[in-house]
Design an enzyme around this catalytic site. Structure first.
Site, PDB file in Angstrom:
ATOM      1  N   SER A 182       0.277  -2.881  13.674  1.00 36.41           N
ATOM      2  CA  SER A 182       0.740  -1.711  14.435  1.00 36.41           C
ATOM      3  C   SER A 182      -0.003  -1.497  15.756  1.00 36.41           C
ATOM      4  O   SER A 182       0.633  -1.230  16.781  1.00 36.41           O
ATOM      5  CB  SER A 182       0.676  -0.451  13.570  1.00 36.41           C
ATOM      6  OG  SER A 182       1.618  -0.559  12.538  1.00 36.41           O
ATOM      7  N   THR A 200       0.471   4.443   6.447  1.00 36.69           N
ATOM      8  CA  THR A 200       1.020   3.364   5.639  1.00 36.69           C
ATOM      9  C   THR A 200       0.428   3.438   4.236  1.00 36.69           C
ATOM     10  O   THR A 200      -0.234   4.425   3.887  1.00 36.69           O
ATOM     11  CB  THR A 200       0.816   2.001   6.361  1.00 36.69           C
ATOM     12  OG1 THR A 200       1.466   0.985   5.602  1.00 36.69           O
ATOM     13  CG2 THR A 200      -0.641   1.648   6.547  1.00 36.69           C
ATOM     14  N   LYS A 211       1.800   7.507   2.367  1.00 41.31           N
ATOM     15  CA  LYS A 211       3.055   8.078   2.868  1.00 41.31           C
ATOM     16  C   LYS A 211       3.476   9.370   2.161  1.00 41.31           C
ATOM     17  O   LYS A 211       3.996  10.277   2.797  1.00 41.31           O
ATOM     18  CB  LYS A 211       4.169   7.041   2.784  1.00 41.31           C
ATOM     19  CG  LYS A 211       3.991   5.921   3.805  1.00 41.31           C
ATOM     20  CD  LYS A 211       5.123   4.934   3.770  1.00 41.31           C
ATOM     21  CE  LYS A 211       4.880   3.829   4.794  1.00 41.31           C
ATOM     22  NZ  LYS A 211       5.945   2.834   4.806  1.00 41.31           N
ATOM     23  N   ASP A 253      11.118   4.347   8.750  1.00 42.97           N
ATOM     24  CA  ASP A 253      11.311   3.052   8.071  1.00 42.97           C
ATOM     25  C   ASP A 253      12.791   2.717   7.901  1.00 42.97           C
ATOM     26  O   ASP A 253      13.211   1.576   8.134  1.00 42.97           O
ATOM     27  CB  ASP A 253      10.649   3.072   6.680  1.00 42.97           C
ATOM     28  CG  ASP A 253       9.143   2.915   6.749  1.00 42.97           C
ATOM     29  OD1 ASP A 253       8.642   2.402   7.766  1.00 42.97           O
ATOM     30  OD2 ASP A 253       8.464   3.304   5.783  1.00 42.97           O
ATOM     31  N   ALA A 312      11.796   0.923  -6.482  1.00 39.99           N
ATOM     32  CA  ALA A 312      12.107   2.353  -6.380  1.00 39.99           C
ATOM     33  C   ALA A 312      10.872   3.133  -5.947  1.00 39.99           C
ATOM     34  O   ALA A 312      10.631   4.249  -6.387  1.00 39.99           O
ATOM     35  CB  ALA A 312      12.620   2.864  -7.723  1.00 39.99           C
TER      36      ALA A 312
HETATM   37  P1  NDP Z   1       5.253   1.345  -3.681  1.00 44.25           P
HETATM   38  O1  NDP Z   1       3.913   1.067  -4.259  1.00 44.25           O
HETATM   39  O2  NDP Z   1       5.630   2.752  -3.387  1.00 44.25           O
HETATM   40  O3  NDP Z   1       6.384   0.763  -4.678  1.00 44.25           O
HETATM   41  C1  NDP Z   1       6.260  -0.516  -5.194  1.00 44.25           C
HETATM   42  C2  NDP Z   1       7.550  -0.917  -5.920  1.00 44.25           C
HETATM   43  O4  NDP Z   1       7.427  -2.295  -6.280  1.00 44.25           O
HETATM   44  C3  NDP Z   1       7.801  -0.147  -7.215  1.00 44.25           C
HETATM   45  O5  NDP Z   1       9.176   0.023  -7.378  1.00 44.25           O
HETATM   46  C4  NDP Z   1       7.221  -1.099  -8.281  1.00 44.25           C
HETATM   47  O6  NDP Z   1       7.846  -0.967  -9.542  1.00 44.25           O
HETATM   48  C5  NDP Z   1       7.607  -2.429  -7.683  1.00 44.25           C
HETATM   49  N1  NDP Z   1       6.779  -3.557  -8.118  1.00 44.25           N
HETATM   50  C6  NDP Z   1       5.473  -3.766  -7.848  1.00 44.25           C
HETATM   51  N2  NDP Z   1       5.066  -4.942  -8.357  1.00 44.25           N
HETATM   52  C7  NDP Z   1       6.146  -5.495  -8.958  1.00 44.25           C
HETATM   53  C8  NDP Z   1       6.373  -6.700  -9.657  1.00 44.25           C
HETATM   54  N3  NDP Z   1       5.382  -7.600  -9.839  1.00 44.25           N
HETATM   55  N4  NDP Z   1       7.606  -6.961 -10.141  1.00 44.25           N
HETATM   56  C9  NDP Z   1       8.610  -6.069  -9.960  1.00 44.25           C
HETATM   57  N5  NDP Z   1       8.460  -4.890  -9.305  1.00 44.25           N
HETATM   58  C10 NDP Z   1       7.237  -4.604  -8.823  1.00 44.25           C
HETATM   59  O7  NDP Z   1       5.339   0.419  -2.368  1.00 44.25           O
HETATM   60  P2  NDP Z   1       6.251   0.678  -1.096  1.00 44.25           P
HETATM   61  O8  NDP Z   1       7.589   1.102  -1.571  1.00 44.25           O
HETATM   62  O9  NDP Z   1       5.542   1.542  -0.122  1.00 44.25           O
HETATM   63  O10 NDP Z   1       6.318  -0.791  -0.424  1.00 44.25           O
HETATM   64  C11 NDP Z   1       7.131  -1.819  -0.979  1.00 44.25           C
HETATM   65  C12 NDP Z   1       7.121  -3.025  -0.058  1.00 44.25           C
HETATM   66  O11 NDP Z   1       7.774  -2.727   1.179  1.00 44.25           O
HETATM   67  C13 NDP Z   1       5.712  -3.525   0.317  1.00 44.25           C
HETATM   68  O12 NDP Z   1       5.717  -4.935   0.251  1.00 44.25           O
HETATM   69  C14 NDP Z   1       5.542  -3.051   1.746  1.00 44.25           C
HETATM   70  O13 NDP Z   1       4.675  -3.892   2.464  1.00 44.25           O
HETATM   71  C15 NDP Z   1       6.968  -3.160   2.264  1.00 44.25           C
HETATM   72  N6  NDP Z   1       7.227  -2.305   3.434  1.00 44.25           N
HETATM   73  C16 NDP Z   1       7.528  -2.901   4.633  1.00 44.25           C
HETATM   74  C17 NDP Z   1       7.789  -2.137   5.750  1.00 44.25           C
HETATM   75  C18 NDP Z   1       8.121  -2.822   7.052  1.00 44.25           C
HETATM   76  O14 NDP Z   1       8.105  -2.147   8.089  1.00 44.25           O
HETATM   77  N7  NDP Z   1       8.466  -4.088   7.038  1.00 44.25           N
HETATM   78  C19 NDP Z   1       7.756  -0.661   5.706  1.00 44.25           C
HETATM   79  C20 NDP Z   1       7.469  -0.136   4.388  1.00 44.25           C
HETATM   80  C21 NDP Z   1       7.193  -0.945   3.302  1.00 44.25           C
HETATM   81  P3  NDP Z   1       7.354   0.149 -10.625  1.00 44.25           P
HETATM   82  O15 NDP Z   1       7.981   1.432 -10.193  1.00 44.25           O
HETATM   83  O16 NDP Z   1       7.879  -0.346 -11.903  1.00 44.25           O
HETATM   84  O17 NDP Z   1       5.852   0.180 -10.566  1.00 44.25           O
END
Ligand code: NDP
Length: 302
Positions: free
Chosen positions: A30, A75, A79, A116, A142
């Site tokens: 960023s 980030t 958030k 986002d 989710a």
């Molecule tokens: P969160 O921690 O809020 O959510 C993580 C999600 O991933 C949950 O749904 C979790 O499931 C699931 N998860 C984690 N590990 C596994 C696994 N091994 N197998 C299956 N499901 C899994 O993270 P965010 O939502 O904030 O971020 C998600 C991704 O998006 C990250 O990689 C982040 O870097 C990316 N991102 C990219 C952006 C960009 O600008 N390019 C902006 C924002 C995010 P459960 O609910 O079951 O725990």
């Protein structure tokens, strides 16, 4: 831009201050992106990355704004805390319950926003020419990122939107929050059997642990597209999954990162930077830093 008279009578120029808070933050792109935006648009500002654990978020944010900070990006894992912090919320922030952009208002209050979702939609539609209208779309995950992208996707009138998550209840509950915005449902990965999608968005953090959620073989429709919100110098595991499953395009989230930053920059500075130019610079840099790229495919990895 402000100015300050030093003890020796020299006038120093003070740029407007911006920052990104998160943990970890060391590898954040960023600061680089916003500095290029500032250079492009002739804006005088500073933008730094600061390691802030969740426990210290509120105090660190108080200090940042008390010291004259104009805007803050937040980030992982901040958030949701940023959403709760701000007194005022845009409509898209209200819906997403997780925000990445805080802006000081003329009356001193803090406005929160989530850029986002529009960053993702801009990258898909403008940068990659992908049409969402009428498409069968699947979001994996989710969490916070998923929350932020649902409403902007539904605004594009897809045929259907399915949210699949490891913890099934979270997907079902999340989908139910958006029922009035379009055809959206939630389920677990096993329920995806026998379904097909034109666009699969990976919004899980599975790529960070070098894995892909357990997905059925024929999930991707012919000419379907895969997009991982995560990004890296090498293709992410999900980008590789897309290539292996003959995706017409298998993309990662670098473009989304630049587009969400551009939207925050626009909120703060009132000017839109040239995102294509920045994406090209960052793509060239990562290609140069990964000379041993082994994937050979005629499919697209960006
Ligand atoms: P969160 O921690 O809020 O959510 C993580 C999600 O991933 C949950 O749904 C979790 O499931 C699931 N998860 C984690 N590990 C596994 C696994 N091994 N197998 C299956 N499901 C899994 O993270 P965010 O939502 O904030 O971020 C998600 C991704 O998006 C990250 O990689 C982040 O870097 C990316 N991102 C990219 C952006 C960009 O600008 N390019 C902006 C924002 C995010 P459960 O609910 O079951 O725990």
């Amino acid at each position: 831009m402000g100015s300050l008279e030093s003890k020796k009578g020299i006038t120093m120029t003070i740029s407007d201050r911006y920052a990104v808070f998160g943990q970890p933050i060391k590898h954040s792109k960023s600061p680089r992106i916003h500095r290029i935006f500032a250079e492009q648009t002739g804006q005088s500002l500073s933008y730094d990355a600061q390691e802030v654990p969740a426990k210290q978020f509120s105090a660190a944010t108080d200090v940042f704004f008390a010291e004259g900070g104009k805007g803050l990006n937040c980030t992982v894992p901040l958030k949701e805390l940023a959403w709760a912090y701000a007194g005022k919320k845009t409509a898209r922030a209200e819906l997403s319950k997780a925000v990445n952009t805080l802006t000081v208002q003329p009356d001193g209050s803090i406005l929160s926003d989530n850029t986002d979702g529009c960053g993702l939609v801009s990258d898909l539609m403008i940068n990659h020419g992908i049409s969402l209208a009428g498409a069968r779309i699947l979001i994996l995950g989710a969490g916070g990122a998923s929350r932020g992208i649902i409403a902007p996707i539904l605004e594009q009138s897809p045929q259907s939107l399915v949210i699949a998550n490891r913890t099934i209840d979270k997907a079902v509950n999340l989908a139910s929050e958006f029922h009035d915005k379009g055809r959206v449902s939630g389920c677990g990965f096993a329920a995806l059997n026998k379904q097909q999608f034109d666009l699969i968005l990976n919004a899980t953090s599975a790529s960070l642990s070098d894995s892909v959620p357990p997905l059925p073989e024929h999930l991707l429709a012919e000419n379907g597209i895969c997009y991982d919100l995560a990004y890296g110098n090498q293709p992410t595991p999900f980008v590789r999954w897309g290539i292996e499953h003959h995706a017409a395009k298998s993309l990662d989230g670098l473009g989304m990162l630049v587009e969400q930053a551009a939207e925050a920059f626009f909120i703060w500075r009132g000017v839109r930077p040239d995102t294509q130019a920045v994406i090209e610079v960052l793509n060239a840099e990562r290609k140069a830093s990964s000379p041993f790229e082994t994937i050979t495919t005629n499919k697209k990895y960006v």
